[in-house]
Scaffold this active site. Structure first.
Site, PDB file in Angstrom:
ATOM      1  N   ARG A  28      12.849  12.905  -2.442  1.00 29.87           N
ATOM      2  CA  ARG A  28      13.056  11.763  -3.355  1.00 29.87           C
ATOM      3  C   ARG A  28      12.258  11.820  -4.594  1.00 29.87           C
ATOM      4  NH1 ARG A  28      12.034   7.896   0.011  1.00 29.87           N
ATOM      5  NH2 ARG A  28      14.165   8.167   0.939  1.00 29.87           N
ATOM      6  N   CYS A  79      -4.233  -6.653  -0.506  1.00 35.94           N
ATOM      7  CA  CYS A  79      -4.388  -5.431   0.293  1.00 35.94           C
ATOM      8  C   CYS A  79      -5.986  -5.126   0.593  1.00 35.94           C
ATOM      9  CB  CYS A  79      -3.448  -4.230   0.193  1.00 35.94           C
ATOM     10  SG  CYS A  79      -3.724  -3.074   1.531  1.00 35.94           S
ATOM     11  N   CYS A 139       9.268   9.497   6.743  1.00 27.07           N
ATOM     12  CA  CYS A 139       9.258   9.581   5.289  1.00 27.07           C
ATOM     13  C   CYS A 139       7.673   9.740   4.875  1.00 27.07           C
ATOM     14  CB  CYS A 139      10.031   8.314   4.693  1.00 27.07           C
ATOM     15  SG  CYS A 139      10.063   8.179   2.751  1.00 27.07           S
ATOM     16  N   CYS A 170      14.112   1.168   6.631  1.00 26.67           N
ATOM     17  CA  CYS A 170      13.128   1.915   6.415  1.00 26.67           C
ATOM     18  C   CYS A 170      12.057   0.821   6.262  1.00 26.67           C
ATOM     19  CB  CYS A 170      13.003   3.012   5.064  1.00 26.67           C
ATOM     20  SG  CYS A 170      11.513   3.730   4.993  1.00 26.67           S
ATOM     21  N   CYS A 208      -7.139   1.980  -2.338  1.00 28.00           N
ATOM     22  CA  CYS A 208      -6.381   3.185  -2.703  1.00 28.00           C
ATOM     23  C   CYS A 208      -6.233   3.024  -4.428  1.00 28.00           C
ATOM     24  CB  CYS A 208      -4.788   3.094  -2.336  1.00 28.00           C
ATOM     25  SG  CYS A 208      -4.471   2.921  -0.449  1.00 28.00           S
TER      26      CYS A 208
HETATM   27 FE1  SF4 Z   1      -2.744  -1.415   0.391  1.00 25.95          FE
HETATM   28 FE2  SF4 Z   1      -3.153   1.275  -0.198  1.00 25.95          FE
HETATM   29 FE3  SF4 Z   1      -0.803   0.385   0.525  1.00 25.95          FE
HETATM   30 FE4  SF4 Z   1      -1.780  -0.224  -2.002  1.00 25.95          FE
HETATM   31  S1  SF4 Z   1      -1.138   1.721  -1.088  1.00 25.95           S
HETATM   32  S2  SF4 Z   1      -0.791  -1.521  -0.238  1.00 25.95           S
HETATM   33  S3  SF4 Z   1      -3.915  -0.574  -1.264  1.00 25.95           S
HETATM   34  S4  SF4 Z   1      -2.711   0.393   1.752  1.00 25.95           S
END
Ligand code: SF4
Ligand code: SAM
Ligand code: DTB
Length: 351
Positions: free
Chosen positions: A273, A66, A201, A141, A70
């Site tokens: 949740r 990704c 959600c 979902c 994060c």
């Molecule tokens: Fe990508 Fe952030 Fe989702 Fe992880 S939480 S898959 S780094 S967008």
């Protein structure tokens, strides 16, 4: 204050509020534990059967690689975590997994993809998955990253019941965790999802080194949305080696339970949740979370990439607590869930 809190709880009506103040939310966090839990349990019983917990199942339909950063996530390409990037799963494999989840008692099936946002051709495929899962008779979902209003419309038309998109933390702490998109980006996607008529959600993660003030501010942001998210996942950080938060100190269990209780009080008709992090929790902490108003879990030994309790362990916990799975809500003539009041035992003020 404790007496007032108890008097409050006794007369509490679950009228939905969207004008909570930071001072009120922090005062809830500061209540003596017994007063906080009593209030949460009282509110919980006005809208829900306290002995029923909804069961969702998760599948990572597209894992890893990704582009977002994060700080908690095993799937971000920014970190070396040992999670291998894979392509979007084929439709038949997803439907086979969904059938197994249904046979194991899940009423909601959630598909997660490690995207910043879906590409058009990916969305075609996900729409086909949504149609297929829905045809099995489960709620659907998905969590696919940011959506444009058009993309949200398409998912809604394919029959997607819920879209998961978390604010993750307080607006104030957000930049410590994620730099590749903003808090406002998250809110824009949530708006697009609402406009498309899907249920929202939306929750967050605790245990990322944020303060209690941040936890209060995160819940305040959720509760003061124009409509409460129908489903509010409260995740306990699963500290993943190699990520920015791999070494984060564990948030203490009682503080986690307080967070659940405050979420329940602020959003009395939402499903709260108890999400990620149950694998590291004792039965006792989980029981306190249910007492505090959590009424949904993910079942199955894997979340997206991290571990979750094995089914037999959850069966044993439910048996010990006398808790049973919540039934599916009825669908109306158009095939939509009958709003989020369907589990309510009493009807309370509408939003
Ligand atoms: Fe990508 Fe952030 Fe989702 Fe992880 S939480 S898959 S780094 S967008
Ligand atoms: N990529 C999409 C997105 O971020 O919107 C969807 C998948 S993402 C993994 C879904 C949510 O899972 C995140 O927003 C975060 O709240 C939660 N999550 C991810 N990793 C976690 C972890 N290690 N511990 C706890 N919660 C986590
Ligand atoms: C949410 O709030 N929690 C789920 C779901 N939404 C998609 C995801 C938890 C992920 C936990 C870490 C992992 O499995 O990699």
């Amino acid at each position: 204050m404790p007496d007032a809190a108890i008097a409050d709880a006794n007369t509490a009506t679950s009228a939905l509020r969207h004008d909570w103040t930071m001072a009120e939310v922090e005062a809830l966090f500061d209540l003596p534990f017994a007063d906080l839990i009593f209030r949460a349990q009282t509110v919980h019983r006005q809208a829900f059967d306290p002995n029923k917990v909804q069961i969702s199942t998760l599948l990572s339909i597209k894992t890893g690689g990704c582009p977002e950063d994060c700080g908690y996530c095993s799937q971000s390409a920014s970190f070396e975590t040992g999670v291998k990037a894979s392509k979007l799963m084929p439709l038949d494999a997803v439907l086979a997994d969904a059938r197994a989840a249904k046979a194991a008692g899940a009423t909601r099936y959630c598909m997660g993809a490690a995207w910043r946002s879906p590409k058009e051709r990916d969305l075609d495929q996900v729409c086909a998955m949504v149609e297929g899962v829905r045809a099995l008779g489960m709620e659907t979902c998905a969590t696919l990253g940011m959506l444009t209003p058009e993309q949200a419309q398409r998912l809604g038309q394919a029959g997607l019941d819920y879209y998961n998109h978390n604010i993750d933390t307080s607006p104030e702490f957000y930049n410590e965790i994620i730099t590749t998109r903003t808090f406002q980006d998250r809110l824009d996607t949530l708006d697009a999802v609402r406009q498309a008529g899907m249920s929202v959600c939306c929750g967050g993660i605790v245990g990322m080194g944020e303060s209690r003030t941040d936890r209060a501010s995160m819940l305040l942001s959720l509760a003061n949305l124009a409509v409460h998210p129908e489903s509010v996942p409260i995740n306990m950080l699963i500290a993943i080696e190699g990520t920015k938060l791999g070494g984060a100190p564990r948030l203490e269990g009682i503080e986690f339970v307080r967070t659940v209780a405050v979420a329940r009080i602020l959003m009395p008709q939402s499903m709260v949740r108890l999400s990620a992090g149950r694998e590291g929790m004792s039965d006792e902490v989980q029981a306190l979370c249910f007492l505090a108003g959590a009424n949904s879990i993910f079942r199955g030994s894997r979340l997206l990439t991290a571990a979750n309790p094995v089914e037999s362990k959850d069966d044993a916990l439910f048996a010990k607590l006398g808790v049973g799975p919540m039934d599916l809500p009825e669908r109306d003539a158009h095939g939509h869930d009958r709003g989020h009041h369907h589990h309510a035992r009493v009807t309370v003020a509408a939003e």
